[in-house]
Design an enzyme around this catalytic site. Sequence first.
Site, PDB file in Angstrom:
ATOM      1  CD  GLN A  36      -6.706  -0.345   7.781  1.00  0.00           C
ATOM      2  OE1 GLN A  36      -7.508  -1.200   8.138  1.00  0.00           O
ATOM      3  NE2 GLN A  36      -5.416  -0.461   8.030  1.00  0.00           N
ATOM      4  CB  CYS A  50       6.390   3.228  20.260  1.00  0.00           C
ATOM      5  SG  CYS A  50       7.661   3.274  21.499  1.00  0.00           S
ATOM      6  CB  SER A  67      -2.220  -3.021   1.263  1.00  0.00           C
ATOM      7  OG  SER A  67      -1.233  -3.846   1.828  1.00  0.00           O
ATOM      8  N   GLY A  94       0.824  -1.204   0.000  1.00  0.00           N
ATOM      9  CA  GLY A  94       0.000   0.000   0.000  1.00  0.00           C
ATOM     10  C   GLY A  94       0.860   1.257   0.000  1.00  0.00           C
ATOM     11  CG  ASN A 109      -4.619   4.071   9.581  1.00  0.00           C
ATOM     12  OD1 ASN A 109      -4.915   5.112   8.982  1.00  0.00           O
ATOM     13  ND2 ASN A 109      -3.570   3.987  10.362  1.00  0.00           N
ATOM     14  CG  HIS A 158      -0.365  -6.591   4.906  1.00  0.00           C
ATOM     15  ND1 HIS A 158      -0.373  -6.268   6.233  1.00  0.00           N
ATOM     16  CD2 HIS A 158       0.018  -5.477   4.250  1.00  0.00           C
ATOM     17  CE1 HIS A 158       0.010  -5.000   6.375  1.00  0.00           C
ATOM     18  NE2 HIS A 158       0.242  -4.503   5.177  1.00  0.00           N
ATOM     19  CB  THR A 203      11.180 -10.032 -11.884  1.00  0.00           C
ATOM     20  OG1 THR A 203      12.274  -9.745 -12.754  1.00  0.00           O
ATOM     21  CG2 THR A 203      10.601 -11.401 -12.224  1.00  0.00           C
TER      22      THR A 203
HETATM   23  N1  PLP Z   1      -2.616   3.272   4.180  1.00  0.00           N
HETATM   24  C1  PLP Z   1      -3.348   2.873   5.234  1.00  0.00           C
HETATM   25  C2  PLP Z   1      -4.632   3.568   5.525  1.00  0.00           C
HETATM   26  C3  PLP Z   1      -2.906   1.821   6.032  1.00  0.00           C
HETATM   27  O1  PLP Z   1      -3.636   1.435   7.084  1.00  0.00           O
HETATM   28  C4  PLP Z   1      -1.682   1.185   5.714  1.00  0.00           C
HETATM   29  C5  PLP Z   1      -1.151   0.111   6.580  1.00  0.00           C
HETATM   30  O2  PLP Z   1      -1.464   0.009   7.742  1.00  0.00           O
HETATM   31  C6  PLP Z   1      -0.963   1.624   4.592  1.00  0.00           C
HETATM   32  C7  PLP Z   1      -1.459   2.668   3.858  1.00  0.00           C
HETATM   33  C8  PLP Z   1       0.323   0.986   4.197  1.00  0.00           C
HETATM   34  O3  PLP Z   1       0.095  -0.265   3.607  1.00  0.00           O
HETATM   35  P1  PLP Z   1       1.286  -1.353   3.521  1.00  0.00           P
HETATM   36  O4  PLP Z   1       1.451  -1.904   4.892  1.00  0.00           O
HETATM   37  O5  PLP Z   1       0.797  -2.371   2.545  1.00  0.00           O
HETATM   38  O6  PLP Z   1       2.474  -0.632   3.033  1.00  0.00           O
END
Ligand code: PLP
Length: 379
Positions: A179, A325, A199, A71, A151, A201, A237
């Site tokens: 998100q 943190c 993204s 992302g 997020n 994951h 690649t």
């Molecule tokens: N944008 C938002 C709103 C996110 O919550 C996150 C990841 O927590 C990202 C971007 C970044 O995504 P990635 O972890 O795939 O780089």
Amino acid sequence: MDIKYFDNAATTRINEEVLKEMFPYLTKEYGNASSMYSIGRQSRRAIENARKQVAQLLNCKPQEIYFTSCGTESDNTALKGVAFKNKEKGNHIITSKIEHPAILHTCQNLEKQGFEVTYLNVDEEGTIDIEQLNNSIKPSTILISIMFANNEIGTIEPIEQISYIAKKHNIIFHTDAVQACGNVPIDVQKMGIDMLSLSGHKINAPKGIGALYVKDGIEFETYMDGGHQEHSKRAGTENVAEIVGLGKACEMAKNNMEKHIKYLQNLRDYYISQVEEKIPDVKLNGSRKNRLPGNSNFSFKDIRGDELLLKLDEKGICASSGSACSTGSLEPSHVLTAIGLPQNLLDGTLRVTFGEDNTIEDVDYLVENLEQIVKMLRK
Ligand code: PLP
């Protein structure tokens, strides 16, 4: 100890079906998708099939999807790509104060390179100020980038209102939907979105794979120099197995959307009602109405978020606090600061984000422990 995972906004577990689809491309189908022979062609077919699956989730054309590594890369490509492509036209970008660092830090970097950035305020629920957006537009505005959903507090932004304003002024509209994607229905055509980041994951695909949707006709500078992969827009690649995983996760998200949303909303609403009933002096951050189905974010008066997280961890509970943190000191989150949370609530924040592995019994376990820990820490 059994782990109870409530941090699905941080990352999700890879779905078994996704893993099954990926497996051949980690083993016998190892061809480079640019190669002419059979196993190369098989990799190419798999990538193009995944591109279709991602496009179907967003209702766009497959050729409008570019695979990236995450992302963050999608966000960087969108912002820097549009900024540098349009620098003769203008240098002004509009975003919000509550974006993810992938957007905020990219904007700060662009500011150092001569671009001007307006960071919009949000109200106490985290919704951007539409009037301020209207008033911030200038002849030099080339891009508006507002996240689809936040997020931390899960607030869903008024995407169609933003895109309407962007269209009216002929400004490119990008949204960070990392998100939101897979958790709310997204139709880029109906919603008037020009560019969108997602993204893998966050939607039960692996870490290290993302995608950027770019509407046909919108030009952007390439971020990565090298070979001709991804229509010469993203060299390197292709990560075939992960692309296949992302495609499968998008297909599953599309097919299960309604059920998925209901399931998460039910867990979320039960949790929210239980916390509000059982624990005094709490505040739900974000919107009750325009909220991601799996997101909850509570502030507990006179509690420190890091202590709360450690105590929950002792019980096998994984969740997240509202503090980032950095360099050894706990800084309050920029999102909670932007919504104007008072100091006595700022420190004691707990984000609980649900996923399909969670059950009502898990929520009971969480609330029971939370109740005891909060009581103990307040003493
Ligand atoms: N944008 C938002 C709103 C996110 O919550 C996150 C990841 O927590 C990202 C971007 C970044 O995504 P990635 O972890 O795939 O780089």
